[in-house]
Design a protein around this motif. Structure first.
Motif, short mmCIF file in Angstrom:
data_model
loop_
_atom_site.label_atom_id
_atom_site.label_comp_id
_atom_site.label_asym_id
_atom_site.label_seq_id
_atom_site.Cartn_x
_atom_site.Cartn_y
_atom_site.Cartn_z
N THR B 31 -14.53 -12.93 13.33
CA THR B 31 -14.08 -13.73 12.19
C THR B 31 -13.41 -15.05 12.61
O THR B 31 -13.40 -16.00 11.85
CB THR B 31 -13.09 -12.95 11.29
OG1 THR B 31 -11.98 -12.54 12.09
CG2 THR B 31 -13.76 -11.73 10.70
N SER B 75 -8.77 -3.38 8.15
CA SER B 75 -8.75 -2.68 6.85
C SER B 75 -8.51 -1.19 7.05
O SER B 75 -7.79 -0.55 6.28
CB SER B 75 -10.06 -2.90 6.08
OG SER B 75 -11.17 -2.45 6.83
N ALA B 76 -9.10 -0.63 8.12
CA ALA B 76 -8.91 0.79 8.40
C ALA B 76 -7.47 1.07 8.81
O ALA B 76 -6.88 2.08 8.41
CB ALA B 76 -9.88 1.24 9.50
N ALA B 78 -4.79 -0.68 7.95
CA ALA B 78 -3.92 -0.83 6.78
C ALA B 78 -3.97 0.39 5.88
O ALA B 78 -2.99 0.73 5.21
CB ALA B 78 -4.32 -2.08 5.99
N LEU B 95 -2.47 -6.20 4.84
CA LEU B 95 -3.08 -6.42 3.53
C LEU B 95 -2.73 -7.78 2.95
O LEU B 95 -3.37 -8.24 2.01
CB LEU B 95 -2.67 -5.30 2.57
CG LEU B 95 -3.19 -3.91 2.94
CD1 LEU B 95 -2.53 -2.84 2.07
CD2 LEU B 95 -4.71 -3.83 2.82
N SER B 96 -1.73 -8.44 3.52
CA SER B 96 -1.37 -9.79 3.08
C SER B 96 -2.27 -10.84 3.73
O SER B 96 -2.26 -12.00 3.34
CB SER B 96 0.07 -10.13 3.48
OG SER B 96 0.97 -9.24 2.90
N ALA B 98 -5.86 -12.57 5.17
CA ALA B 98 -7.31 -12.74 5.01
C ALA B 98 -7.79 -12.19 3.67
O ALA B 98 -7.09 -12.22 2.67
CB ALA B 98 -8.06 -12.11 6.17
N SER B 99 -9.05 -11.66 3.65
CA SER B 99 -9.64 -11.11 2.43
C SER B 99 -10.18 -9.73 2.74
O SER B 99 -10.24 -9.33 3.91
CB SER B 99 -10.80 -12.01 1.98
OG SER B 99 -11.85 -11.96 2.93
N GLY B 100 -10.61 -9.02 1.70
CA GLY B 100 -11.19 -7.70 1.91
C GLY B 100 -12.36 -7.73 2.89
O GLY B 100 -12.47 -6.87 3.77
N GLN B 101 -13.24 -8.72 2.73
CA GLN B 101 -14.39 -8.83 3.62
C GLN B 101 -13.96 -9.05 5.07
O GLN B 101 -14.49 -8.43 6.00
CB GLN B 101 -15.28 -10.01 3.20
CG GLN B 101 -15.99 -9.84 1.89
CD GLN B 101 -15.24 -10.48 0.74
OE1 GLN B 101 -14.03 -10.32 0.60
NE2 GLN B 101 -15.95 -11.21 -0.11
N LEU B 102 -13.02 -9.97 5.27
CA LEU B 102 -12.60 -10.30 6.65
C LEU B 102 -11.87 -9.13 7.28
O LEU B 102 -12.05 -8.85 8.47
CB LEU B 102 -11.70 -11.54 6.63
CG LEU B 102 -12.42 -12.85 6.28
CD1 LEU B 102 -11.41 -13.95 5.98
CD2 LEU B 102 -13.36 -13.27 7.40
N ARG B 103 -11.08 -8.41 6.50
CA ARG B 103 -10.36 -7.26 7.07
C ARG B 103 -11.31 -6.14 7.47
O ARG B 103 -11.00 -5.35 8.37
CB ARG B 103 -9.31 -6.74 6.07
CG ARG B 103 -8.16 -7.70 5.84
CD ARG B 103 -7.01 -7.04 5.09
NE ARG B 103 -7.35 -6.65 3.74
CZ ARG B 103 -7.19 -7.41 2.65
NH1 ARG B 103 -6.69 -8.63 2.78
NH2 ARG B 103 -7.51 -6.97 1.45
N ASN B 104 -12.48 -6.07 6.81
CA ASN B 104 -13.47 -5.07 7.21
C ASN B 104 -14.14 -5.42 8.53
O ASN B 104 -14.77 -4.58 9.16
CB ASN B 104 -14.56 -4.94 6.14
CG ASN B 104 -14.10 -4.13 4.95
OD1 ASN B 104 -13.14 -3.35 5.05
ND2 ASN B 104 -14.77 -4.29 3.81
N MET B 105 -14.06 -6.67 8.94
CA MET B 105 -14.68 -7.13 10.18
C MET B 105 -13.67 -7.23 11.32
O MET B 105 -13.94 -6.83 12.44
CB MET B 105 -15.31 -8.52 9.97
CG MET B 105 -16.34 -8.59 8.85
SD MET B 105 -16.84 -10.29 8.50
CE MET B 105 -17.94 -10.63 9.88
#
Lengths: 161, 329
Positions: B31, B75-76, B78, B95-96, B98-105
């Protein structure tokens, strides 16, 4: 890779992004190249069910993965976006819908967001605040956010399987 | 994007050897690195993908701590139940960001090593001592609203962008590093360097050094929180962030942890403030005094002077909330 259900064998250079591989090699132009730097979410696709930004993904890193683009979705959210005016120009829409599908799966799996109160993600539909926070990675320059929110709220509580 | 060779080792020895070669760079979720390569800021000859290495789990440590594998996705982490209950400020910080997509990567190791978001570092046409040593710093008199106020130098005022690292700094996290000479452990607060005369050198890591895990000591028995202030409600880098833990007994602070984000070139552990807080009263005056002491060395520019006031207010507000929560227990 398995893309929208069909097995695709691609020979790509390591510097090719997943987004370019999908668009230029496989002709899947649903995922959009908005900012190409992970800031807008227009390129959002699902990789093994998880939403990601395809522009920041090197295609080689997704060797063997299962990729779903808007072309591979048949989801109630698509009709809900039409019903609730969840777009004007439509450019961000494929990313919005893929992101929303991934987001609802995350919510149902109990993954928290920064606005989640307490220790548990509440059962049932996500609140408006939850959806706004969880969808913040998808920008809409037309400002159709209220329609997008209504579309997701409409579908979120229903069994979509 | 400039062409490069890609390797994906399946064991750590091979990864370290591959990355010890000149021009090699580790790749996690991509990312940050993919973005920088596309901009021509990072120009590796070889990219060593570490996401196939067996560091993708969160494991228990004796005594109640956790060992977080370096390629665990943010994301995992968090969402991990143990993180949420034992280290809530870490989950909130993740969780504060980036975004949901970026946290998954994004991976934990990659988050530790992400580069600054200073606009002049990203703009190849600008002077930037971090990107091109000796070229100068256009941020000093430019658009420096997001830049750092603590630990800066005349060479560089770039801020460290991570939220996760701020919580890790407050939690006394330790980074496990595997190098060509074996494994060593580095406190997170020692991993990153201040810019000084060499802003291009950002960490204590040598070529080939691979972050394999982050270890969290057993949690402190205190209320904790991560609070982030930014220009929009979500999906933006911090102007100021605060990771704080506070334990109060009979009106007296018995334990205090405080770290700041968005204000320094590295995750900033506020040890001076902590020293003043512990043993003192848990009241507004003491909180203000501690915050002011920590920020006394701030070196501001025209565009970021507001951060002193913002940081002070955010520290005080966060400590106030934590002390009230403690009193309710």
């Amino acid at each position: 890779m398995k893309v929208n259900g069909s097995v695709e064998s691609l020979d790509v250079e390591p510097w090719v992004s997943l987004l370019d591989a999908l668009r230029e090699r496989l002709g899947l132009t649903g995922p959009k190249k908005g900012c190409d730097q992970g800031a807008c979410g227009a390129c959002t696709v699902l990789a093994d069910g998880m939403r990601i930004n395809a522009c920041l993904a090197l295609a080689v890193q997704y060797d063997g993965s299962e990729i779903t683009t808007i072309e591979g979705l048949a989801h109630p959210l698509q009709e809900a976006f039409v019903r609730h005016d969840g777009f004007q120009c439509g450019y961000c829409t494929p990313g919005q819908i893929c992101s929303a599908v991934g987001m609802l799966a995350e919510y149902q799996a109990g993954m928290p967001s920064v606005v989640t109160e307490g220790d548990e993600v509440a059962a049932g539909e996500p609140t408006e605040a939850e959806i706004r926070e969880r969808m913040s990675g998808n920008l809409c320059r037309c400002g159709a956010y209220n329609g997008i929110l209504d579309a997701i709220m409409d579908v979120a509580g229903k069994d979509t399987r | 994007m400039r062409p490069f060779a890609y390797v994906k080792p399946v064991d750590v020895e091979a990864a370290v050897l591959a990355a010890a070669e000149p021009g090699a760079k580790f790749l996690g979720g991509g990312t940050n690195l993919v973005d920088l390569m596309r901009e021509g800021i990072e120009r590796p000859d070889t990219v060593v993908d570490v996401t196939g290495l067996p560091f993708d789990t969160v494991d228990e440590l004796p005594g109640g701590g956790l060992r977080i594998g370096a390629v665990v996705r943010t994301s995992a982490l968090a969402a991990d139940r143990r993180v949420r209950t034992r280290y809530p400020m870490l989950s909130q910080a993740l969780l504060s960001g980036a975004s949901g997509q970026l946290r998954n990567m994004a991976t934990v190791g990659g988050n530790l090593l992400q580069r600054t978001r200073c606009p002049y570092f990203y703009d190849a046409a600008s002077a930037c001592n971090k990107r091109e040593p000796g070229s100068g710093c256009d941020a000093l008199d430019g658009f420096n609203r997001g830049c750092a106020i603590l630990g800066v130098s005349e060479r560089c005022i770039a801020a460290h962008p991570s939220d996760m690292c701020v919580a890790l700094a407050a939690l006394d996290a330790v980074v496990e590093v595997r190098g060509t000479d074996g494994t060593r452990r580095v406190p997170l607060t020692d991993l990153h360097r201040l810019p000084g005369e060499t802003p291009e050198i950002e960490t204590e890591l040598a070529p080939g050094d691979l972050i394999t895990a982050v270890e969290l000591p057993p949690p402190v028995a205190a209320n904790s929180r991560y609070r982030k202030v930014r220009d929009r409600a979500s999906y933006a880098f911090a102007l100021v962030s605060v990771a704080a833990a506070l334990q109060v007994s009979d009106g007296t602070v018995t334990e205090a942890r405080l770290a700041l984000g968005g204000v320094a070139p590295k995750p900033w552990r506020a040890r001076e403030a902590e020293r003043l807080l512990v043993g003192g009263p848990a009241d507004e005056v003491a909180f203000r005094r501690a915050a002011a002491a920590e920020l006394a060395s701030a070196a501001v520019r025209h565009g970021n002077a507001f951060k002193v006031t913002l940081a002070r207010s955010t520290i005080v507000a966060t400590l106030r909330e934590l002390s009230k929560e403690g009193a309710r227990r």
